[in-house]
Design a protein around this motif. Structure first.
Motif, PDB file in Angstrom:
ATOM      1  N   VAL A  14       1.198  -0.992   0.160  1.00 29.00           N
ATOM      2  CA  VAL A  14       0.232   0.059  -0.671  1.00 29.00           C
ATOM      3  C   VAL A  14       0.720   1.093  -0.113  1.00 29.00           C
ATOM      4  CG1 VAL A  14      -1.507   0.857   1.637  1.00 29.00           C
ATOM      5  CG2 VAL A  14      -2.069  -0.710   1.023  1.00 29.00           C
ATOM      6  N   TYR A  15       0.201   2.559  -0.977  1.00 31.69           N
ATOM      7  CA  TYR A  15       1.053   3.039  -0.765  1.00 31.69           C
ATOM      8  C   TYR A  15       0.371   4.880  -0.436  1.00 31.69           C
ATOM      9  CZ  TYR A  15       4.716   0.911  -3.578  1.00 31.69           C
ATOM     10  OH  TYR A  15       6.029   0.314  -3.924  1.00 31.69           O
ATOM     11  N   ILE A  16       0.566   5.362   0.206  1.00 33.99           N
ATOM     12  CA  ILE A  16       0.106   6.198   0.915  1.00 33.99           C
ATOM     13  C   ILE A  16       0.263   7.900   0.175  1.00 33.99           C
ATOM     14  CG2 ILE A  16      -1.087   7.829   2.938  1.00 33.99           C
ATOM     15  CD1 ILE A  16      -1.507   5.187   3.876  1.00 33.99           C
ATOM     16  N   ASP A  22      -0.056  16.554   6.734  1.00 33.48           N
ATOM     17  CA  ASP A  22      -1.112  16.309   6.923  1.00 33.48           C
ATOM     18  C   ASP A  22      -0.632  14.913   7.258  1.00 33.48           C
ATOM     19  OD1 ASP A  22      -2.367  17.996   6.152  1.00 33.48           O
ATOM     20  OD2 ASP A  22      -2.474  17.261   3.994  1.00 33.48           O
ATOM     21  N   TRP A  23       0.327  14.477   8.353  1.00 36.21           N
ATOM     22  CA  TRP A  23       0.797  12.814   9.147  1.00 36.21           C
ATOM     23  C   TRP A  23       0.090  12.132  10.165  1.00 36.21           C
ATOM     24  CZ3 TRP A  23       2.293   8.641   8.229  1.00 36.21           C
ATOM     25  CH2 TRP A  23       2.408   7.946   9.478  1.00 36.21           C
ATOM     26  N   TYR A  24      -0.469  13.598  10.714  1.00 40.22           N
ATOM     27  CA  TYR A  24      -1.535  13.357  11.967  1.00 40.22           C
ATOM     28  C   TYR A  24      -3.047  12.444  11.184  1.00 40.22           C
ATOM     29  CZ  TYR A  24      -4.337  17.555  10.227  1.00 40.22           C
ATOM     30  OH  TYR A  24      -5.407  17.784  10.019  1.00 40.22           O
ATOM     31  N   VAL A  25      -3.247  12.911  10.034  1.00 44.13           N
ATOM     32  CA  VAL A  25      -4.246  12.520   9.542  1.00 44.13           C
ATOM     33  C   VAL A  25      -3.750  10.590   9.514  1.00 44.13           C
ATOM     34  CG1 VAL A  25      -6.351  12.929   7.811  1.00 44.13           C
ATOM     35  CG2 VAL A  25      -5.416  13.771   8.326  1.00 44.13           C
ATOM     36  N   ALA A  26      -2.604  10.677   8.429  1.00 43.61           N
ATOM     37  CA  ALA A  26      -2.608   8.786   8.332  1.00 43.61           C
ATOM     38  C   ALA A  26      -2.407   8.315   9.275  1.00 43.61           C
ATOM     39  CB  ALA A  26      -1.276   9.378   7.499  1.00 43.61           C
ATOM     40  N   GLU A  27      -1.634   9.032  10.618  1.00 41.65           N
ATOM     41  CA  GLU A  27      -1.676   8.123  11.983  1.00 41.65           C
ATOM     42  C   GLU A  27      -2.579   7.451  12.060  1.00 41.65           C
ATOM     43  OE1 GLU A  27       2.237   9.361  14.391  1.00 41.65           O
ATOM     44  OE2 GLU A  27       0.371  11.032  14.118  1.00 41.65           O
ATOM     45  N   LYS A  28      -4.067   7.979  11.879  1.00 41.05           N
ATOM     46  CA  LYS A  28      -5.295   7.257  12.660  1.00 41.05           C
ATOM     47  C   LYS A  28      -5.875   6.566  11.412  1.00 41.05           C
ATOM     48  CE  LYS A  28      -9.892   9.246  14.297  1.00 41.05           C
ATOM     49  NZ  LYS A  28      -9.563   8.924  16.072  1.00 41.05           N
ATOM     50  N   LEU A 113      -1.266  -1.318  -4.388  1.00 37.33           N
ATOM     51  CA  LEU A 113      -2.789  -0.498  -4.267  1.00 37.33           C
ATOM     52  C   LEU A 113      -1.682   1.571  -3.344  1.00 37.33           C
ATOM     53  CD1 LEU A 113      -5.606  -0.457  -3.638  1.00 37.33           C
ATOM     54  CD2 LEU A 113      -5.166  -1.252  -1.063  1.00 37.33           C
ATOM     55  N   VAL A 114      -2.521   2.168  -3.932  1.00 38.54           N
ATOM     56  CA  VAL A 114      -2.835   3.277  -3.590  1.00 38.54           C
ATOM     57  C   VAL A 114      -4.305   4.258  -3.072  1.00 38.54           C
ATOM     58  CG1 VAL A 114      -3.061   5.698  -4.074  1.00 38.54           C
ATOM     59  CG2 VAL A 114      -1.023   4.229  -5.651  1.00 38.54           C
ATOM     60  N   TRP A 115      -3.700   4.490  -1.431  1.00 36.75           N
ATOM     61  CA  TRP A 115      -4.777   4.619  -0.544  1.00 36.75           C
ATOM     62  C   TRP A 115      -5.042   6.001  -0.354  1.00 36.75           C
ATOM     63  CZ3 TRP A 115      -9.040   0.801   0.425  1.00 36.75           C
ATOM     64  CH2 TRP A 115      -9.546   1.217   1.609  1.00 36.75           C
ATOM     65  N   ASP A 116      -6.095   6.510  -0.277  1.00 33.99           N
ATOM     66  CA  ASP A 116      -5.940   8.041   0.389  1.00 33.99           C
ATOM     67  C   ASP A 116      -5.869   8.167   2.160  1.00 33.99           C
ATOM     68  OD1 ASP A 116      -6.526   9.082  -2.561  1.00 33.99           O
ATOM     69  OD2 ASP A 116      -8.548   9.364  -1.544  1.00 33.99           O
ATOM     70  N   ALA A 117      -5.193   9.274   2.566  1.00 26.66           N
ATOM     71  CA  ALA A 117      -4.753   8.917   4.018  1.00 26.66           C
ATOM     72  C   ALA A 117      -5.753   9.151   4.772  1.00 26.66           C
ATOM     73  CB  ALA A 117      -2.960  10.076   4.010  1.00 26.66           C
ATOM     74  N   HIS A 168      -9.573   4.866  -3.694  1.00 27.88           N
ATOM     75  CA  HIS A 168      -8.456   3.754  -3.546  1.00 27.88           C
ATOM     76  C   HIS A 168      -7.879   3.369  -5.265  1.00 27.88           C
ATOM     77  CE1 HIS A 168     -11.614   1.318  -2.838  1.00 27.88           C
ATOM     78  NE2 HIS A 168     -10.971   0.719  -3.324  1.00 27.88           N
ATOM     79  N   MET A 169      -6.755   3.197  -5.350  1.00 33.27           N
ATOM     80  CA  MET A 169      -6.804   2.759  -6.727  1.00 33.27           C
ATOM     81  C   MET A 169      -5.812   1.117  -6.646  1.00 33.27           C
ATOM     82  SD  MET A 169      -7.546   1.367  -9.574  1.00 33.27           S
ATOM     83  CE  MET A 169      -8.277   3.637 -10.018  1.00 33.27           C
ATOM     84  N   LEU A 170      -6.614   0.026  -7.250  1.00 30.20           N
ATOM     85  CA  LEU A 170      -5.268  -0.887  -6.754  1.00 30.20           C
ATOM     86  C   LEU A 170      -4.559  -1.141  -8.742  1.00 30.20           C
ATOM     87  CD1 LEU A 170      -3.826  -3.982  -5.834  1.00 30.20           C
ATOM     88  CD2 LEU A 170      -6.149  -4.853  -6.929  1.00 30.20           C
ATOM     89  N   PHE A 171      -3.374  -1.116  -8.794  1.00 33.35           N
ATOM     90  CA  PHE A 171      -3.141  -0.675  -9.840  1.00 33.35           C
ATOM     91  C   PHE A 171      -2.425  -2.193 -10.702  1.00 33.35           C
ATOM     92  CE2 PHE A 171      -2.900   4.236  -8.767  1.00 33.35           C
ATOM     93  CZ  PHE A 171      -3.291   4.493  -9.884  1.00 33.35           C
ATOM     94  N   ASP A 172      -2.851  -2.221 -11.417  1.00 26.92           N
ATOM     95  CA  ASP A 172      -1.886  -3.396 -11.840  1.00 26.92           C
ATOM     96  C   ASP A 172      -0.670  -2.496 -13.481  1.00 26.92           C
ATOM     97  OD1 ASP A 172      -0.446  -4.840 -14.720  1.00 26.92           O
ATOM     98  OD2 ASP A 172      -2.273  -6.269 -13.925  1.00 26.92           O
ATOM     99  N   VAL A 173       0.523  -3.056 -12.572  1.00 27.00           N
ATOM    100  CA  VAL A 173       1.756  -2.774 -12.787  1.00 27.00           C
ATOM    101  C   VAL A 173       2.263  -2.342 -14.520  1.00 27.00           C
ATOM    102  CG1 VAL A 173       4.927  -2.556 -12.667  1.00 27.00           C
ATOM    103  CG2 VAL A 173       2.882  -3.118 -10.728  1.00 27.00           C
ATOM    104  N   GLU A 174       1.942  -3.947 -15.078  1.00 21.43           N
ATOM    105  CA  GLU A 174       2.239  -3.603 -16.411  1.00 21.43           C
ATOM    106  C   GLU A 174       1.497  -3.011 -17.482  1.00 21.43           C
ATOM    107  OE1 GLU A 174       4.428  -5.229 -17.983  1.00 21.43           O
ATOM    108  OE2 GLU A 174       5.636  -5.205 -16.184  1.00 21.43           O
TER     109      GLU A 174
END
Length: 371
Positions: A14-16, A22-28, A113-117, A168-174
């Motif tokens: 997972v990538y944020i 805005d780190w305090y948002v991601a911590e939760k 997977l890209v995920w919104d913090a 969020h979005m699950l990206f296919d690398v290729e």
């Protein structure tokens, strides 16, 4: 979505992508990602200032945003927007989208997977169906400006009515690499790389829109549309029980008890940092309120009450009151399928409003021009 075994490891990272402020948002959010998505690794992508603040307890790995793709940084995007005559202050908006796409060059797995913090996964979320196909999470949003660069770069029109823009979005690398290569190979635009060509293909200088601080690209909508045309059977589609306006309806810092209550109705809830809690949030602190009302019922009750106030204002000759309700309704329901199944197209809203207005005018027995 039914609760599943939380120990299942999903074979992706997972990538944020987040601003260091805005780190305090991601911590939760991160503990819920670990519990309800359970990826192999969680990467936080941000400016260098955040690296020292990622303590061992977070369990996250850090990526400097300026090292993800050669020449891609906040300053480079800002300068390029300035050269194009657009709004340089939008650089952060575009940068985080270009970073998400660029991750395909770093990832060694099949998917990432890209995920919104600011989005909390309240229940366990599998990302593949029984046949092994990854999921797209579909939404109601419709923003016409997102489709201009898609048409310019690929000659694609919108094919799927629902939106691919989600939290969020699950990206296919290729597939992502293939899409970016087609952008690079597009001779119509002179950019030195994929992100410069995307900006050139956008409606950055379209009339008065530039004065409205509009943004003209969506990485999720672009990737979803590209996949729709080139490998339409690769992804399955679903509609999660999502709520975008979590901060408005539950407050900006809900505790575990409140989130557990909301999880009975919703799979994800977003808490955008610029949102302001509604006055009705005070109800949630009343004794036994959570026991007597579900989260969905609480929100529907707010909508019902404000709709009635809008109707009464029209009957009194104050059309602005109903416009205020319409704006509130769109704010709460614009993105999510939970409350309304129809897509969020402006034409549909206008038809609804005109029909409703005609009924109210008839019942009120007043002349049209007086309302």
């Amino acid at each position: 979505m039914k609760k599943q075994d939380e120990k299942i490891n999903q074979s992706f990272d997972v990538y944020i992508v987040i601003k260091d402020s805005d780190w305090y948002v991601a911590e939760k959010t991160i503990p819920y990602i670990r519990r309800n998505i359970n990826p192999r690794n969680i990467y936080v992508i941000s400016g260098k200032n955040l690296e020292d603040r990622l303590n061992e307890e977070s369990g996250c790995k850090f990526l400097d945003e300026s090292t993800v793709f050669p020449g891609l940084s906040y300053s480079s995007v800002k300068e390029y927007l300035r050269q194009l005559g657009s709004i340089p202050e939008n650089a952060g908006w575009y940068l985080q989208q270009f970073i998400k796409l660029s991750l395909c060059y770093l990832c060694r797995d099949e998917y990432y997977l890209v995920w919104d913090a600011d989005t909390i996964p309240l229940n366990f979320l599998p990302f593949f169906d029984k046949s092994g196909r990854p999921y797209f999470n579909m939404k109601r949003e419709y923003f016409k400006a997102y489709y201009k660069p898609i048409t310019n770069l690929f000659a694609y029109e919108k094919k799927t009515a629902a939106s691919f823009v989600s939290e969020h979005m699950l990206f296919d690398v290729e597939v992502t690499k293939e899409m970016l290569q087609k952008i690079i190979d597009n001779k119509k635009y002179d950019g030195a790389n994929f992100w410069q060509k995307i900006l050139q293909a956008s409606d950055l200088l379209s009339g008065d829109l530039i004065k409205q601080d509009q943004r003209f690209f969506s990485e999720f909508e672009t990737y979803g549309t590209y996949t729709d045309y080139n490998c339409p059977k690769k992804y399955a589609r679903r509609k999660l029980r999502t709520l975008r306006c979590g901060a408005d309806l539950l407050g900006t810092n809900p505790d575990e008890k409140l989130l557990h209550w909301a999880a009975k109705d919703f799979d994800t809830i977003s808490f955008e940092i610029w949102a302001k809690p509604l006055p009705e949030v005070e109800r949630l602190s009343l004794p036994d309120y959570l026991k007597k009302h579900s989260c969905a019922r609480y929100i529907r009750q707010i909508l019902k009450e404000r709709r009635w106030k809008g109707i009464m204002s029209v009957l009194k000759g104050n059309e602005e009151g109903f416009h205020s309700y319409q704006l509130f309704r769109r704010q709460i329901t614009k993105f999510d399928f939970f409350f309304f199944r129809k897509l969020n197209y402006k034409k549909q809203r206008n038809i609804f409003y005109r029909a409703f207005r005609k009924i109210v005018i008839t019942l009120a027995g007043v002349e049209d021009e007086k309302i």
